[in-house]
Write an enzyme that holds these catalytic residues in place. Sequence first.
Site: not given
Ligand code: NOJ
Length: 970
Positions: A532, A608, A535
């Site tokens: 994650d 998200d 970017e």
């Molecule tokens: C951002 C991610 O997009 C999300 O899915 C994750 O739960 C949080 N970071 C925490 O790791």
Amino acid sequence: MKVLNTALANTLLLLSLLPVSLAVKAGDFKTCQQSGFCRRGRALAARARESADTWRSPYSIDPSTLTLSPEQASFTAGVRSLLYPDIKFGLDVRVHDDGVVRVRMDEVDGLKKRYDEAARWALVSEPSVSREIKWTIGKTDARAAYGKGIELVVEFSPLRVVLRRNGKDQVVVNGRGLMHMEHFREKVEAKAVEGSEEGSDEQTVMQVNNNRVWFEGDEEDALWEETFGSWTDSKPKGPESLSLDIDFPNHGHVYGIPQHATSLSLPTTTGENSFFNDPYRLYNADVFEYVASATTSLYGSIPLMHAHSADSTVGIFHVVGSETWIDVAHPTEKSTDTQWISESGILDLFILPGPTPADVFAQYARLTGTAPLPPHWSLAYHQCRWNYVSTDDVRGVQKRFDEEDMPVDVFWLDIEYAEDHKYFMWDQKGFPDPVDMVNDVAAVGRKMVVIVDPHLKRADNYPVYKKAQELDVLVKQKNGNEYEGWCWSGSSAWVDFFNPKSWDYWAALFKFVKGPEWSWTESTEDVYIWNDMNEPSVFNGPEITMPKDNIHHGGWEHRDIHNINGMILPNVTSRGLVERGEVPKRPFVLTRSFFAGSQRYGAMWTGDNLGTWDHMAVGVKMVLANSIAGMAFSGSDVGGFFGNPEPEMLVRWYHVGAFAPFFRAHAHLDTKRREPYLLEDPYKSIVRDILRLRYSMLPIWYTAFRETSVTGLPILRPHYVAFPSDPTGFAIDDQYYIGSSGLLVKPVTRPGVTEETVYLPENQVYYDYFSHRVHRGAAKGKTVTVPAALHQVPLLIRGGSILPTRERPRRASSLMKNDPFTLRVALDNKLSARGELYLDDGVTYSHREGQIVWREFTAQKASKGKGVRVGSRDLAKANITTAVEGAALSIYDEKNAFAKGLDGVRVEKIVVVGLSGKPSSVVVEGGASLQWEFTAGISGEGKKEGAASVLTIKDPGVGVANDWSIVINI
Ligand code: NOJ
């Protein structure tokens, strides 16, 4: 179960600060107006529009420099700009074996070197240049004719590249003269020039002397420095952007360039009545609470665009790793103009000539590779949440799924498992026995996925960080010091995965036995990885990412490689997973950030999203856009990441997820628990049925993955892909086909729905998957209404399809491996049908050694009477031809122990839908008479509406891996 570990406490603190530091959404990210090079690119287009009659591109080929390669298949030539006669550019034009054109242009002997390595990361290998092509070099152009009616013309002055098919322009590059490669220059104070006519040679020369030309506008605009909010980008190399117009004079729809939250057919961004005001932006970004309809960039970027019309599909793939903005306009209903504006890099443009969508997919797959066959379990249901807070919490969730008879394959751990967010280090408070926990999950054949982000806490007691420091593989600031930024782990550093020295170090982390001292021993081979924030997300950086003047391996600025950055982490992580055990097993890595070619390393999700109907609906479109850009294995957070969806919405979201390649529920730390067993009935039972439906269809999904892994055809196929010559379908992006299976689905993404309309593009019969009700399409397309109450998903089987399913509910997919199959034979208007089933061990690479079962099922009218013959034959033997070059092929293995092991696996039921009458007998050819039941209905050939006839053959006594033939006598 609440165990408040230190990491979780830190996260809660951080989140409580977010409203102040991060909550500004739109304002956190630049518009084109706020980005210097985008402004310059758009201003160039505006000047060209205003002086359309006289505007002429200053770039031209110097014919005396044109040099053909020895085989004459490609050529190089010098390019000059009228405006900067001393600056040299080099052009390289080549045609690949499959007709794809590559046009490259770079500055020659410039003050600095432009970034030219994007293709190195995106391409699977260097494509071979065609030896068939013969260029004809004329006075004003170079031409090559090849393939089916293709003519490639490179005009010298001004430089213009045109791909034609059958005399019709398909792609025109620099037709509007917006090409501009800003050359490297010394910083000179500009002086105003007076008394000369605009655009005149006199003015040109005078302004060149002052480092200014009319073509570039009157004002210097953000060439040497740029501020945004409290941030200043120092731009040590000065201006180096690249603008390019790429037009499709005969294509009214363009698709692709993910990732944006918008419709699949890209709305206009410029021109009269444009839908959006800003160009589509490609600049990988962690956008908090993104808007469900916008051109703003999101987590990943793929600079691939399809242009489509009823008789032609072409593709454009501009391999550039820097921030890029793309304007889209439709000068007429049937044409599309685009302008691509990138901050840095060379021109490296691939023109994919099509002419069908399938051709474009194969052409793109030959360049960037295909999505490999993932582990079988990863197609099942994944349960995630930020966070399951302890090992007992995980065990408890597993227990509840089992008590409620809900299938699930994978439990996920988000960042709170890690002590102080030092990934790979279990927080002892909540996770004192991680290996036991994983083993408890694995005991019923399930897996775990654990998050590993790329920011490393700058702490002396963190070996992963210390080792990276020792190896000197961390990203640097422009002054050469280690870059420090802020992310979940507080003060953090980032591994520079562009540095090859980082690869072995990172891959070795996953060796749970016999690894180096920094490797992750408290893990097992049932643990897979989620990457994650790649970017990269930097909470206190400009636009929530790294400063553009940071330095990566090779001295390249972050600006040059930003969009590529995210793809190397999953690349090296997946390598680590393959190499960690004794027997190489297929990796599973989920990534948030991606670039062209990322499909080679695993799955992605759309980040998200919000728990709203709009986000649910746009998520479907986004997954389609990713699918057509190679990212076959994609999905959205089921339930929506933010918010607390009401039960109706959650149920609909499970349908959306169950019909996406990647099916995972996930939720933000602040949300209420919403595991499906917590729902009240009837919602709970409906979700249980949805999960079971997904599991029953795993054979269909897996077969579709096999196809994509060797052909590059997407798993989810929107209408323009499935029916390229039906214009009514070109803008449809809320219903789609699944692989070649013949399933057509339209998940409901609105509240209060009891019926839904589905568009049928052809004169063919379609059957409701559940009720077998007949819906008839029409040659010119027809919209039908189907039931869509909360427990119903509009799911139709196209007549002519045979679907293999496994219908015994199990707790996890691995427990289904010896289960019998059901075949649904959906006859078409001519009483025939076809389908495929692909199986292998689902885990290792033995499928590449021929350890597979690959069957073709067919049904056709028996030679006599109205009967039908249904049969099964081996496809493995004759399989090889469908693969694109470079895709991993299966060889044929005579002995095939895997197939032998499936000898006892039966077809337990064959359901034949759409027979024209009641059978008189059903027999296995050369064998016994079979038991059957028949419900009369209307036939596939008839004109009436109603339920189709259904013949159910119970226990036909045939093996799924064997050849057989069954005759239905009528
Ligand atoms: C951002 C991610 O997009 C999300 O899915 C994750 O739960 C949080 N970071 C925490 O790791």
